[in-house]
Write a protein that holds these residues in place. Sequence first.
Motif, PDB file in Angstrom:
ATOM      1  N   GLU A   1      26.920  -8.045  25.217  1.00  0.00           N
ATOM      2  CA  GLU A   1      25.620  -8.411  25.782  1.00  0.00           C
ATOM      3  C   GLU A   1      24.881  -7.186  26.298  1.00  0.00           C
ATOM      4  O   GLU A   1      23.651  -7.126  26.237  1.00  0.00           O
TER       5      GLU A   1
ATOM      6  N   LYS B   1      24.917  -4.298  24.947  1.00  0.00           N
ATOM      7  CA  LYS B   1      24.400  -3.562  23.796  1.00  0.00           C
ATOM      8  C   LYS B   1      23.066  -4.123  23.300  1.00  0.00           C
ATOM      9  O   LYS B   1      22.368  -3.463  22.543  1.00  0.00           O
ATOM     10  N   TYR B   2      22.719  -5.325  23.717  1.00  0.00           N
ATOM     11  CA  TYR B   2      21.500  -5.973  23.234  1.00  0.00           C
ATOM     12  C   TYR B   2      20.274  -5.206  23.724  1.00  0.00           C
ATOM     13  O   TYR B   2      20.138  -4.914  24.905  1.00  0.00           O
ATOM     14  N   ASN B   3      19.373  -4.884  22.809  1.00  0.00           N
ATOM     15  CA  ASN B   3      18.211  -4.061  23.111  1.00  0.00           C
ATOM     16  C   ASN B   3      16.936  -4.896  22.983  1.00  0.00           C
ATOM     17  O   ASN B   3      16.592  -5.346  21.895  1.00  0.00           O
TER      18      ASN B   3
ATOM     19  N   GLU C   1      14.467  -6.161  19.789  1.00  0.00           N
ATOM     20  CA  GLU C   1      14.100  -7.572  19.598  1.00  0.00           C
ATOM     21  C   GLU C   1      12.595  -7.705  19.407  1.00  0.00           C
ATOM     22  O   GLU C   1      12.127  -8.421  18.523  1.00  0.00           O
TER      23      GLU C   1
ATOM     24  N   MET D   1      17.468 -12.565  24.782  1.00  0.00           N
ATOM     25  CA  MET D   1      18.508 -12.814  23.800  1.00  0.00           C
ATOM     26  C   MET D   1      18.607 -14.293  23.422  1.00  0.00           C
ATOM     27  O   MET D   1      18.618 -14.649  22.242  1.00  0.00           O
TER      28      MET D   1
ATOM     29  N   ASP E   1      27.904 -15.474  15.478  1.00  0.00           N
ATOM     30  CA  ASP E   1      27.181 -14.446  16.236  1.00  0.00           C
ATOM     31  C   ASP E   1      25.787 -14.919  16.591  1.00  0.00           C
ATOM     32  O   ASP E   1      25.289 -14.651  17.685  1.00  0.00           O
TER      33      ASP E   1
ATOM     34  N   ASN F   1      27.132 -12.504  19.416  1.00  0.00           N
ATOM     35  CA  ASN F   1      26.892 -11.070  19.240  1.00  0.00           C
ATOM     36  C   ASN F   1      25.484 -10.871  18.679  1.00  0.00           C
ATOM     37  O   ASN F   1      25.303 -10.526  17.522  1.00  0.00           O
ATOM     38  N   MET F   2      24.487 -11.047  19.521  1.00  0.00           N
ATOM     39  CA  MET F   2      23.095 -10.951  19.072  1.00  0.00           C
ATOM     40  C   MET F   2      22.699  -9.524  18.721  1.00  0.00           C
ATOM     41  O   MET F   2      21.761  -9.319  17.953  1.00  0.00           O
ATOM     42  N   SER F   3      23.386  -8.533  19.271  1.00  0.00           N
ATOM     43  CA  SER F   3      23.060  -7.153  18.897  1.00  0.00           C
ATOM     44  C   SER F   3      23.366  -6.917  17.418  1.00  0.00           C
ATOM     45  O   SER F   3      22.644  -6.186  16.736  1.00  0.00           O
TER      46      SER F   3
ATOM     47  N   LEU G   1      20.465  -8.282  15.412  1.00  0.00           N
ATOM     48  CA  LEU G   1      19.351  -7.332  15.378  1.00  0.00           C
ATOM     49  C   LEU G   1      19.623  -6.220  14.365  1.00  0.00           C
ATOM     50  O   LEU G   1      18.726  -5.849  13.593  1.00  0.00           O
TER      51      LEU G   1
END
Length: 193
Positions: free
Chosen positions: A19, A21-23, A27, A49, A113, A119-121, A124
């Motif tokens: 989480e 790592k999500y940018n 997005e 996210m 994901d 794992n949304m990153s 992306l």
Amino acid sequence: MAHRAEKSGLSRDIQKKLEAKYNLEQEKQCRAWIEEVLGEQLSDQEVGMHNFANCLKDGQVLCRLLNTLNGEPMIKKINTQKMAFKQMENIEQFIKGCKVFGLKDGDIFQTADLYEVQNMSQVLLALFAVGTVAQNNGYQGPTIGCRMATANPRNFSEEKMKEGDTIIGQQMSCYKGATQAGMNIGKTRNIID
């Protein structure tokens, strides 16, 4: 949305890292690119996210995106039903389509994901990779991601190649290829039977 038990221990630590790592900037870029390519607004305009996952969760936007980027439909049947397995089937069709489109296995996410926001990153990264491959495949519309390098082979003449043999490398500079061969430091070791 699928509900999972709260993670604990190592699983919780790993999930927190994923989480983190999500940018949000990535997005925003993905949102703008998808809307520009498809010519329509995403369903949830709030950045975040979980909001972005809700926009893509049914897989319809992803399938239409891939069909648009390809120029001709890669995914023939896009399920419009709201049942979970139909939505996951759309995501799976997108993933298979990405492989055919030219993405490498390391660039693609797994269904969970996105559908379960695991794992949304990676989602992306996959969208950026789709944009990169689309540019490489000749798509002329809006772009996202970097352009892939193309081969640029060098063809030198035999004469030019021989010129390279006369140049002394930087490593040998003033030592003319000196090595430590033949150097003795201290007393030699005598082994007597």
